[in-house]
Design an enzyme around this catalytic site. Structure first.
Site, PDB file in Angstrom:
ATOM      1  N   HIS A 560       0.865  -1.235   0.129  1.00 59.68           N
ATOM      2  CA  HIS A 560      -0.221   0.111  -0.045  1.00 59.68           C
ATOM      3  C   HIS A 560       0.817   1.286  -0.035  1.00 59.68           C
ATOM      4  O   HIS A 560       0.777   1.948  -1.091  1.00 59.68           O
ATOM      5  CB  HIS A 560      -0.932   0.081   1.212  1.00 59.68           C
ATOM      6  CG  HIS A 560      -1.820   1.220   1.359  1.00 59.68           C
ATOM      7  ND1 HIS A 560      -2.645   1.421   2.346  1.00 59.68           N
ATOM      8  CD2 HIS A 560      -2.272   2.122   0.375  1.00 59.68           C
ATOM      9  CE1 HIS A 560      -3.442   2.488   2.089  1.00 59.68           C
ATOM     10  NE2 HIS A 560      -3.202   3.026   0.913  1.00 59.68           N
ATOM     11  N   HIS A 565       1.520   5.224  -2.904  1.00 58.91           N
ATOM     12  CA  HIS A 565       1.541   6.485  -2.209  1.00 58.91           C
ATOM     13  C   HIS A 565       3.126   6.978  -2.508  1.00 58.91           C
ATOM     14  O   HIS A 565       3.416   7.932  -3.074  1.00 58.91           O
ATOM     15  CB  HIS A 565       1.410   6.438  -0.714  1.00 58.91           C
ATOM     16  CG  HIS A 565       0.006   6.415  -0.263  1.00 58.91           C
ATOM     17  ND1 HIS A 565      -0.633   7.613  -0.198  1.00 58.91           N
ATOM     18  CD2 HIS A 565      -0.812   5.578  -0.249  1.00 58.91           C
ATOM     19  CE1 HIS A 565      -2.178   7.199   0.044  1.00 58.91           C
ATOM     20  NE2 HIS A 565      -2.211   5.930   0.082  1.00 58.91           N
ATOM     21  N   HIS A 752      -4.070   0.853  -6.210  1.00 57.48           N
ATOM     22  CA  HIS A 752      -4.440   1.392  -4.890  1.00 57.48           C
ATOM     23  C   HIS A 752      -5.779   1.246  -4.495  1.00 57.48           C
ATOM     24  O   HIS A 752      -6.069   0.894  -3.159  1.00 57.48           O
ATOM     25  CB  HIS A 752      -4.379   3.067  -4.757  1.00 57.48           C
ATOM     26  CG  HIS A 752      -4.710   3.703  -3.603  1.00 57.48           C
ATOM     27  ND1 HIS A 752      -6.034   4.282  -3.482  1.00 57.48           N
ATOM     28  CD2 HIS A 752      -3.658   3.977  -2.640  1.00 57.48           C
ATOM     29  CE1 HIS A 752      -5.819   4.902  -2.362  1.00 57.48           C
ATOM     30  NE2 HIS A 752      -4.622   4.780  -1.622  1.00 57.48           N
ATOM     31  N   ASN A 756      -6.789  -0.692  -0.824  1.00 54.76           N
ATOM     32  CA  ASN A 756      -7.335   0.546   0.160  1.00 54.76           C
ATOM     33  C   ASN A 756      -8.479   0.286   0.676  1.00 54.76           C
ATOM     34  O   ASN A 756      -9.019   0.439   1.668  1.00 54.76           O
ATOM     35  CB  ASN A 756      -6.986   1.887  -0.531  1.00 54.76           C
ATOM     36  CG  ASN A 756      -7.216   3.027   0.351  1.00 54.76           C
ATOM     37  OD1 ASN A 756      -6.531   3.269   1.349  1.00 54.76           O
ATOM     38  ND2 ASN A 756      -8.456   3.510   0.404  1.00 54.76           N
ATOM     39  N   ILE A 902      -6.735   9.434  -0.542  1.00 55.42           N
ATOM     40  CA  ILE A 902      -6.754   8.886   0.859  1.00 55.42           C
ATOM     41  C   ILE A 902      -6.099   7.642   1.205  1.00 55.42           C
ATOM     42  O   ILE A 902      -5.516   7.270   0.358  1.00 55.42           O
ATOM     43  CB  ILE A 902      -8.212   8.655   1.160  1.00 55.42           C
ATOM     44  CG1 ILE A 902      -8.571   8.709   2.624  1.00 55.42           C
ATOM     45  CG2 ILE A 902      -8.818   7.505   0.338  1.00 55.42           C
ATOM     46  CD1 ILE A 902      -8.415   9.913   3.218  1.00 55.42           C
TER      47      ILE A 902
END
Length: 902
Positions: A560, A565, A752, A756, A902
């Site tokens: 993740h 990110h 993602h 997520n 997010i």
């Protein structure tokens, strides 16, 4: 192909019927907009079938050239911020209101795309002040009029000077009155006050240009804007600035507060890592290699839309959880080491909730976090009451079953770690002199026994029936370090699975390993499922808890955070530094980069920092980010971030030109891969249509200076520690560019979303996916009192291994927000960008892309009703919907946003 669809449309309908309907960005009558003639554009080889459908036309409206002077009306749309029209309204508000009254809110200057034919220099801009005209809901309109002289040429840009003392968020500028239709200028940007910076903002029209095609009148501005965005690499950045630069992760620790809170710098030879955005803050007093802390983390202004109403609903909720809710939770539990005494106490989090002390601001939690915090009596305290996760709601005991444990490796929160066993016996690659014997204790005889005589290990290997969840070599070097921390423990682990005839996986064995420690030799033990031996059965459950904690850490730190990110931030920084706002590739990628840097900055403040959420609630503790760095060094490479390449690398697929998607899956019922490959292909086709329109010849890719500079900077600065790796793609052809862009879009959208938005569904009931294992296996030291406790009450031993009450509720609150879609979420394929809307070829390609995604929704729905697919259907089974493109707001377990927001 898209060309055939366009040609069919072109042959049956007049072009005017294909033009966009009027919207807030386009006020002209579409039928009155003429079609470009081919000679108006730079000559190209029309070897693209897409290009053939509409010639070389790039925009709906013709150039805004005039033969006589014309009156032009300019409308500037401003978004209202939380504090009002202006950001951070303070003592200057009365002065700014006077500025509005006198009609000098904005100074606008129209810039011609053409040079003066006589002097060869840029034409004089046309200036006018805009005044406030109207307000409706969260938008304010400012207007002015220009007299554009004959021969001025096409308006290619607008310069803006904000006369207020505070910044304002500009949505767009529309210029109406040209005989050939309006000129649209998408802004979506903060306009700084001239009192903060006297440099005027440059906004280009929605027409896209490759560098070589830039109109002469815009070349200087194109270069100037990029220079502004790069900055000078010096000084501390100010909040109103829009400067993109690189730095290491040297801001995770707090060495000035305590030596215990010091953390190594991530990025460099010792700890390779991607780069983040530079803030330029002063160095720490006690550790010159680290950056000092600040209340606010700088990100370039356009990456932080936190003050625009509704734009970052989820980010606001997350900040509220981190800054307000968690301190309240901590105040409730007097003993931070206290675990749950029985399973009913865990259930009470969903049935009865946790009473929180009344906040200073009554109703604060209910306003920001209405799903989590409720009032249970009038005027009383607030109640933290968790929604029941869908997995628990469907089958309260599914987490206990081995079938569900196995199924989630293919259709759960982390479907990226399961891999085919290609070598036998399983062997560690770590130095045996340090870590002990490398051979696994999962032997051929043990596997033969567990398979039950169906086939031999050799036959299972040949038929590709053995799979492994391998968290051994990454974790083992940190086991002894982690065990020195209070309240946690760690092992290296391997979990072996067997592929059954019905396409589902069955666990065969779990191996847990502790390396030599002091005078203690290496310890390792294999645990197997057992239905007939109570002791073995409970030991198996404890071993599964450890493996789930290992996988939770690997999921959060590597799959993740690192792979989405963290590795995406360099793409964003490089794009803003090297790709002009008018570059078509910039405009393709922009929707997939929105809000990511702000979310990453928030993570550095509260999630991945020293003593942050991750360190306090995950097994590796203070070594969490260091482990993430090791994974980047040993495992990450750009070319295998593409979904097909990732599946092939893990042995989960092989190339097969005759198969759908060009791949044959090793496990046919692999929900993540089956749905993901359709999404991957749709993205790749859309990107291919887009790229081939702007680059009809390979030489244009190689000669695009901005594009090449972007990709070079991604490799040499953004991922500097891997700049010399041979696997980096080289941009020479359209195919090269399509693969790179598809990979980036897949990572920011599909990858993602898959890891997520199922976090609360699978981790909200934490026994299913505990983030930490706090106690050692009782068999490691059977003379300890823990062994006697285990024999007397094994359930209590399992509860003691699980997170504490404060750890569990903290993680549950964070996962609930992280898994939630905001009301204004932008989903992939849902919203066309203004620059795409003005280009008929691109608009048609995007509509085709949207259609493919709607088809994917139906395919997923159909698959989730097929009882032959055991990994996504069945009694109490949560259907796999994480890659369904669209979703309603809230925790839905589906929906693929454009970006990592997010």
């Amino acid at each position: 192909m898209i060309s055939s669809q366009i040609q069919k449309l072109n042959s049956t309908k007049p072009l005017s019927s294909l033009l966009p309907k009027p919207s807030v960005l386009s006020h002209a009558n579409p039928s009155s907009i003429p079609i470009y003639k081919q000679q108006n554009f730079p000559k190209r080889q029309a070897n693209s079938s897409i290009r053939a459908a509409f010639g070389n036309a790039k925009a709906v409206s013709a150039p805004s050239t005039t033969q006589t002077a014309v009156k032009v009306k300019a409308t500037v749309t401003v978004k209202v911020t939380v504090g009002g029209i202006f950001s951070n309204i303070a003592l200057t508000q009365p002065f700014d209101e006077l500025t509005d009254v006198f009609g000098k809110t904005f100074l606008l200057e129209l810039v011609s795309s053409q040079l003066d034919p006589n002097s060869g220099s840029e034409k004089e801009t046309i200036k006018a002040y805009a005044h406030k005209a109207s307000q409706e809901d969260d938008e304010v309109k400012y207007e002015t009029k220009f007299t554009v002289p004959a021969g001025f040429g096409e308006v290619g840009a607008v310069l803006v000077e904000n006369q207020h003392h505070k910044e304002i968020f500009l949505k767009d500028i529309v210029l109406e009155g040209f005989p050939n239709g309006p000129v649209n200028v998408e802004c979506d940007s903060w306009a700084h006050s001239k009192y903060d910076d006297s440099t005027k903002r440059i906004f280009f029209s929605n027409k896209s240009y490759l560098p070589s095609e830039t109109p002469d009148g815009l070349k200087r501005l194109r270069k100037q804007e990029l220079e502004i965005l790069r900055g000078n690499g010096q000084e501390e950045r100010k909040l109103h600035e829009r400067i993109y630069d690189y730095d290491t992760y040297n801001d995770l620790g707090f060495p000035d507060i305590s030596s215990k809170l010091a953390r190594p710098v991530l990025g460099g030879k010792e700890h390779p890592y991607p780069r983040r955005c530079r803030t330029g803050r002063p160095r720490s007093r006690k550790d010159p290699s680290s950056e000092s802390k600040s209340i606010i983390n700088y990100v370039p202004r356009d990456e932080a839309f936190s003050e625009v109403k509704g734009l970052t609903f989820s980010a606001k909720a997350l900040k509220s959880v981190l800054n307000a809710l968690l301190p309240s939770i901590e105040s409730v539990f007097s003993d931070p080491k206290l675990g749950f005494p029985y399973f009913n106490a865990i259930d009470s989090l969903f049935d009865e909730g946790v009473a929180l002390p009344k906040p200073k601001n009554p109703g604060f939690f209910r306003t920001v976090l209405p799903r989590l915090v409720k009032t249970f009596r009038e005027g009383g305290d607030e109640l933290l009451l968790f929604d029941t996760p869908e997995m628990m709601d469907r089958d309260k005991f599914s987490w206990f079953r081995d079938e569900e444990f196995s199924r989630q490796t293919l259709a759960g929160l982390n479907p990226f770690s399961i891999q085919l066993v290609t070598e036998w016996p399983l062997t560690s690659r770590l130095d045996p002199e340090i870590y002990g014997p490398p051979e696994s204790m999962i032997t051929t005889e043990l596997v033969d026994k567990e398979i039950g005589g169906i086939m031999t290990v050799e036959e299972a290997m040949k038929q590709k029936r053995l799979f492994v969840l391998d968290h051994h070599d990454l974790y083992l070097p940190y086991v002894n370090k982690v065990r020195e921390l209070e309240g946690t423990t760690l092992y290296g682990s391997r979990t072996l699975f067997f592929l059954t005839e019905n396409g589902s996986l069955r666990p065969l064995a779990i191996e847990l390993t502790r390396p030599p420690s002091g005078d203690k030799p290496q310890w390792k033990q294999v645990f197997t499922p057992s239905c007939f031996d109570a002791t073995a059965c409970w030991l198996w459950r404890l071993a599964k808890a450890h493996v789930c904690a290992h996988d939770s850490g690997y999921h959060q730190l590597v799959i993740h955070w690192l792979r989405t990110h963290c590795c995406t931030e360099p793409y964003i920084i490089a794009a803003n530094r090297q790709l002009s706002a008018m570059h078509p590739i910039n405009r393709l990628l922009r929707p997939h980069f929105r809000y990511t840097m702000e979310i990453n900055a928030l993570a550095r403040e509260s999630l991945i920092n020293a003593a942050g959420i991750i360190e306090n609630t995950f097994s590796p503790g203070k070594y969490s980010m260091e482990i993430s760095s090791v994974a980047y060094d040993k495992l990450w490479r750009f070319d295998t971030e593409a979904l097909p390449a990732d599946l092939i690398r893990r042995g989960m697929a092989v190339e097969d030109p005759t198969a759908e998607h060009g791949l044959k899956l090793t496990i046919e019922d692999y929900p993540f891969a089956n749905d993901g490959l359709i999404l991957w292909d749709a993205i790749k086709d859309w990107v291919g249509d887009y790229v081939n329109h702007y680059y009809p010849e390979a030489r244009m890719v190689e000669s695009d200076d901005e594009l090449q500079a972007w990709w070079t900077e991604v490799r040499t600065k953004g991922h500097e520690d891997k700049k010399d790796e041979p696997w980096w793609p080289v941009l020479k052809t359209q195919e090269d560019l399509v693969q790179v862009l598809t990979t980036i879009i897949w990572v920011t959208a599909g990858h993602h979303a898959a890891v997520n938005f199922g976090q609360y569904m699978y981790g909200g009931y934490f026994p299913n996916k505990p983030t930490i294992a706090r106690t050692n296996m009782p068999t490691e030291s059977p003379a300890d009192e823990e062994w006697n406790l285990f024999l007397k009450k094994p359930e209590l031993s399992l509860l003691k291994c699980f997170p504490t009450q404060i750890q569990a509720t903290t993680v549950m609150a964070v996962l609930n927000v992280l898994s939630s879609h905001s009301p204004d979420e932008e989903y992939i394929g849902e919203k066309t960008e203004p620059s795409w809307e003005e280009n008929q070829v691109i608009k048609a390609a995007f509509e085709r892309f949207t259609g493919r995604l709607k088809e994917l929704e139906g395919i997923i729905d159909q698959r989730n009703t097929d009882f032959n697919l055991k990994n996504r259907t069945g009694a109490g089974v949560v259907p796999y919907e994480l890659l369904k493109p669209f979703s309603a707001p809230g925790v839905t377990g589906k929906g693929v946003p454009n970006s990592i927001s997010i």
